[in-house]
Design a protein around this motif. Structure first.
Motif, mmCIF file in Angstrom:
data_model
loop_
_atom_site.group_PDB
_atom_site.id
_atom_site.type_symbol
_atom_site.label_atom_id
_atom_site.label_comp_id
_atom_site.label_asym_id
_atom_site.label_seq_id
_atom_site.Cartn_x
_atom_site.Cartn_y
_atom_site.Cartn_z
ATOM 1 N N LYS A 1 -8.224 -7.064 -4.897
ATOM 2 C CA LYS A 1 -9.413 -6.233 -4.671
ATOM 3 C C LYS A 1 -9.055 -4.761 -4.472
ATOM 4 O O LYS A 1 -9.730 -3.881 -4.992
ATOM 5 N N GLU A 2 -8.017 -4.508 -3.694
ATOM 6 C CA GLU A 2 -7.679 -3.141 -3.296
ATOM 7 C C GLU A 2 -6.735 -2.421 -4.258
ATOM 8 O O GLU A 2 -6.903 -1.234 -4.528
ATOM 9 N N ARG B 1 0.835 -1.213 0.000
ATOM 10 C CA ARG B 1 0.000 0.000 0.000
ATOM 11 C C ARG B 1 0.863 1.254 0.000
ATOM 12 O O ARG B 1 0.574 2.219 -0.699
#
Length: 155
Positions: free
Chosen positions: A107-108, A80
């Protein structure tokens, strides 16, 4: 598997003095650099294995090692934060498995491509990785050239 020999330049700083992080933030997001090196994050819970792979990969001119992680939670956090092009992750890690990290990233952050690193050569493992969203699978027994080719292929 066919194997070719690649000429590697002299060892770089990773093996002697740590990482060289060269991220360029634009509005909180990372943007690709003009040289278009593949930005790599490596996750493996065995420090010796991780360090050895990193020392080999950092020498390759097409790769930029942006970080490493010792477990699945750290891998997800660093993915991230660092926004690598490719995450090479061990399938079996503490806290979150490589499969769980892969599913979360699919997904992210679907632009981060996941390459699973494993000692398991069975099709069951490979199929589970693909179903989780991995773009590739490489065995820990692979040669350094095969690691580089796998990273370049998934990228």
């Amino acid at each position: 598997m066919e194997s070719r020999t690649l000429t590697l330049p002299a060892p770089a700083s990773l093996c002697s003095s740590g990482f060289r992080s060269r991220t360029e933030a634009v509005g909180g997001r990372l943007r690709p650099r003009a040289n278009q090196r593949i930005r790599l994050l490596l996750a493996d819970d065995h420090p010796f294995v991780r360090r050895g792979i990193l020392c080999i990969l950092e020498r390759h001119p097409n790769l930029e090692v942006v970080g490493d992680a010792a477990d699945g939670q750290e891998a997800l956090r660093k993915a991230r934060e660092l926004q690598p092009d490719v995450l090479m992750t061990d399938i079996d890690m503490p806290h979150l498995t490589g499969l769980a990290v892969t599913e979360a990233l699919r997904k992210e952050l679907p632009h981060i491509k996941v390459l699973i690193l494993s000692m398991h050569a069975t099709t069951d493992y490979m199929l589970r990785c693909v179903q989780a969203g991995a773009r590739g699978y490489v065995l820990k027994q692979a040669s350094p050239d095969e690691f580089v080719r796998a990273i370049e292929t998934v990228n």
